[in-house]
Design an enzyme around this catalytic site. Structure first.
Site, PDB file in Angstrom:
ATOM      1  N   VAL A 142       0.864  -1.174   0.000  1.00  0.00           N
ATOM      2  CA  VAL A 142       0.000   0.000   0.000  1.00  0.00           C
ATOM      3  C   VAL A 142       0.899   1.222   0.000  1.00  0.00           C
ATOM      4  CG1 VAL A 142      -1.860   1.225   1.178  1.00  0.00           C
ATOM      5  CG2 VAL A 142      -1.743  -1.268   1.313  1.00  0.00           C
ATOM      6  N   CYS A 143       0.622   2.169  -0.874  1.00  0.00           N
ATOM      7  CA  CYS A 143       1.361   3.433  -0.915  1.00  0.00           C
ATOM      8  C   CYS A 143       2.850   3.182  -1.136  1.00  0.00           C
ATOM      9  CB  CYS A 143       1.084   4.207   0.374  1.00  0.00           C
ATOM     10  SG  CYS A 143       1.565   5.945   0.350  1.00  0.00           S
ATOM     11  N   THR A 144       3.682   3.805  -0.312  1.00  0.00           N
ATOM     12  CA  THR A 144       5.132   3.687  -0.476  1.00  0.00           C
ATOM     13  C   THR A 144       5.677   2.355   0.004  1.00  0.00           C
ATOM     14  OG1 THR A 144       5.312   4.941   1.579  1.00  0.00           O
ATOM     15  CG2 THR A 144       5.621   6.156  -0.481  1.00  0.00           C
ATOM     16  N   ALA A 175      -0.853  -0.737  -4.431  1.00  0.00           N
ATOM     17  CA  ALA A 175      -1.916   0.267  -4.335  1.00  0.00           C
ATOM     18  C   ALA A 175      -1.299   1.642  -4.164  1.00  0.00           C
ATOM     19  CB  ALA A 175      -2.844  -0.049  -3.165  1.00  0.00           C
TER      20      ALA A 175
END
Length: 325
Positions: free
Chosen positions: A110-112, A162
């Site tokens: 998720v994200c970074t 994501a």
């Protein structure tokens, strides 16, 4: 064993984003409570088993050290957060995540958290996304990764990435739909009062939210006019005449301040407004096309395919209204 819960491991580290952990875990927990069989056994781990101090200052108590996790996993999820680069530079952390990925049916970030997967070599040769603010850095630091900063989430094989924060909820809803079908996913979305999920290929950032209004007064006035007159004639010549300048000068101003042409800006504005009408009304496509200045439903359809990589009918089917239907 048949019927045993699906083992899901969420991995955090210092300065992880709380919602990157809480969002997926709450989606999976809701799926278990709403009849998804088998349900999910959700575990949280850190490299040393100590508490995970999140960006917000809150601390989550990890249940396990990474080296304690053995056996097959259904899903491995790596959270994002401002500590992602430090986590990716931690050889012990990366070694354990790489090992756990090999034991997992499905691997996600998720994200970074994508930085961690990249450091593990898990994104080499794959298409992946991350938060739009960090996409260039990920692409620069890991040139083997095909970074796409646009979608909410991307699947390449059994590896999912994501874009960040709430898109982790979208991705996890997609997992629930894969595992248990759309009915359970819909009920989870209703329980969490969220989308049933936004399509993964939806753009992370709307053109209307991607930055401050143009500094140039003429460009600012013309874009405001466009937003208020989408059904009208918004040809470049018409807009230039309204601004009192030549079409060439208008095109130069749009390129300098918006990095696009007037005609492309108008098409994108019409498409995004059509997306809002698809989600917020029951108007037929023909009416939406007329209201947004498209000559036909086919023109609207082609604009949607170019802008969102999905047809308008599919966009409406999986978007906001169905979450509450």
């Amino acid at each position: 064993m048949p019927g045993s819960p699906r083992r899901v491991l969420i991995v955090g580290y210092s300065n992880a984003e709380l919602l990157d952990i809480a969002g997926p875990s709450d989606v999976l927990d809701a799926a278990s409570k709403l009849g998804g069989k088998p349900g999910y056994e959700i575990m949280l781990a850190s490299v040393d088993g100590r508490g995970i101090r999140c960006e917000s200052g809150l601390t989550l108590q990890a249940q396990h050290r990474l080296d304690q996790i053995t056996g097959e996993l259904d899903t491995l999820i790596v959270a994002g957060g401002t500590g992602h680069e430090a986590a990716a530079a931690d050889a012990r952390f990366v070694t354990h995540v790489r090992r756990l990925a090999q034991q997992s049916r499905r691997v996600a970030s998720v994200c970074t958290g994508a930085t961690v997967l990249a450091a593990c070599g898990l994104l080499n040769g794959r298409r992946a996304t991350t938060h739009w603010r960090f996409a260039n850095r990920l692409a620069t630091n890991y040139p083997q990764v095909n970074v796409d900063p646009v979608p909410l989430y991307v699947r390449d094989g059994n590896v999912y990435t994501a874009a960040g924060v709430t898109s982790g909820i979208d991705l996890t809803l997609a997992f629930v739909e894969e595992d248990h079908g759309p009915s359970v996913a819909r009920e989870v979305a209703r329980m969490l009062v969220t989308y049933l999920q936004r399509p993964g290929n939806q753009a992370q950032v709307s053109m209307f939210l991607s930055g401050p209004p143009p500094e140039n007064r003429l460009v600012r006035d013309i874009t405001a006019y466009v937003a208020e007159h989408l059904a009208g004639d918004l040809g470049t010549a018409v807009l230039a005449e309204r601004a009192g300048i030549s079409t060439r000068q208008l095109t130069r101003l749009f390129d300098a301040h918006l990095s696009t042409t007037p005609s492309r800006y108008v098409r994108a504005a019409r498409t995004e407004n059509a997306a809002k009408l698809l989600c917020g009304t029951e108007l037929p496509l023909s009416s939406i096309a007329r209201r947004c200045g498209f000559g036909s439903t086919e023109t609207l359809r082609q604009a949607f395919l170019d802008h969102f990589d999905t047809p308008p009918s599919a966009y409406r089917r999986v978007h906001l209204r169905q979450a509450f239907g």
